[in-house]
Design a protein around this motif. Structure first.
Motif, PDB file in Angstrom:
ATOM      1  N   CYS A  85      15.015   6.690 -50.170  1.00 25.22           N
ATOM      2  CA  CYS A  85      15.647   5.474 -50.664  1.00 25.22           C
ATOM      3  C   CYS A  85      15.150   5.188 -52.082  1.00 25.22           C
ATOM      4  CB  CYS A  85      15.336   4.305 -49.727  1.00 25.22           C
ATOM      5  SG  CYS A  85      13.595   3.856 -49.666  1.00 25.22           S
ATOM      6  N   CYS A 136      13.252   2.755 -53.263  1.00 20.50           N
ATOM      7  CA  CYS A 136      11.843   2.354 -53.403  1.00 20.50           C
ATOM      8  C   CYS A 136      10.869   3.364 -52.816  1.00 20.50           C
ATOM      9  CB  CYS A 136      11.615   0.975 -52.778  1.00 20.50           C
ATOM     10  SG  CYS A 136      11.645   0.939 -50.972  1.00 20.50           S
ATOM     11  N   ASP A 165      13.536  -2.573 -47.159  1.00 19.32           N
ATOM     12  CA  ASP A 165      12.859  -3.068 -48.363  1.00 19.32           C
ATOM     13  C   ASP A 165      13.789  -3.120 -49.576  1.00 19.32           C
ATOM     14  OD1 ASP A 165      10.462  -3.389 -46.949  1.00 19.32           O
ATOM     15  OD2 ASP A 165       9.784  -1.359 -47.452  1.00 19.32           O
ATOM     16  N   CYS A 166      14.440  -1.991 -49.905  1.00 20.42           N
ATOM     17  CA  CYS A 166      15.286  -1.963 -51.105  1.00 20.42           C
ATOM     18  C   CYS A 166      16.777  -2.036 -50.792  1.00 20.42           C
ATOM     19  CB  CYS A 166      14.979  -0.727 -51.947  1.00 20.42           C
ATOM     20  SG  CYS A 166      15.464   0.843 -51.183  1.00 20.42           S
ATOM     21  N   SER A 219      18.769   0.415 -49.661  1.00 16.57           N
ATOM     22  CA  SER A 219      19.530   1.665 -49.807  1.00 16.57           C
ATOM     23  C   SER A 219      20.192   2.063 -48.494  1.00 16.57           C
ATOM     24  CB  SER A 219      18.611   2.803 -50.254  1.00 16.57           C
ATOM     25  OG  SER A 219      18.092   2.570 -51.538  1.00 16.57           O
TER      26      SER A 219
END
Length: 123
Positions: free
Chosen positions: A6, A8, A70-71, A73
Motif C-alpha cells: 500500500c 504507507c 491506515d492509508c 489503498s
C-alpha cells in the motif's frame, strides 16, 4: 514472484504464481473506491501472501474488497465463491512484465474519458 504494498507500507503482499486476467475495471464500485478505475490481475489465494492489517469491506453479496486501514489503498478483491484473489497492479513494485488483457464493465465507465488503447472491452 511479484511484490507490492500500500502507499504507507503497512500492508504488503507477494504473489508466487503467474498472475492471470490482467484487466481494468470500469464498474461503479471500482470507480467510487479508487476515484477512477481499477487495474488488477488474479492468482490462486494460496499463492498470495498478505502481511499487515487489511480491512475487508463486504462490497456486495458476492465479493469483498481489501484495503489498508491506515492509508486507504484499495489492494484486493475477493469473490466469496472463488479460490482466487485479485490484487491491484498499481501496488506492485518495479517492472512487472504484465500486459492488460481486457477492460471490463465498460458500460459503466465514466463519461469523462475514452478507452483508446486497443485492448478488448467487455460490457
Amino acid at each position: 514472484m511479484h511484490q507490492g504494498s500500500c502507499l504507507c507500507g503497512a500492508v504488503s503482499f507477494s504473489v508466487t504464481a503467474e498472475p492471470k486476467g490482467a484487466s481494468v475495471c470500469h464498474c461503479g464500485q471500482c470507480r467510487k473506491q479508487s476515484g477512477h478505475l481499477w487495474a488488477s490481475a488474479y492468482a490462486p489465494e494460496t499463492e498470495v501472501e498478505i502481511t499487515g492489517p487489511v480491512k475487508w469491506c463486504e462490497a456486495s453479496k458476492t465479493a469483498k474488497r481489501g484495503f489498508c486501514p491506515d492509508c486507504g489503498s484499495f489492494l484486493f478483491w475477493k469473490a466469496h465463491d472463488e479460490d482466487t484473489i485479485s490484487f491491484a497492479l498499481g501496488a506492485l513494485d518495479g517492472p512487472t512484465g504484465i500486459r492488460l488483457e481486457k477492460h471490463i464493465f465498460v458500460a459503466d465507465r465514466g463519461d469523462y474519458y475514452d478507452i483508446a488503447d486497443g485492448v478488448p472491452q467487455k460490457d
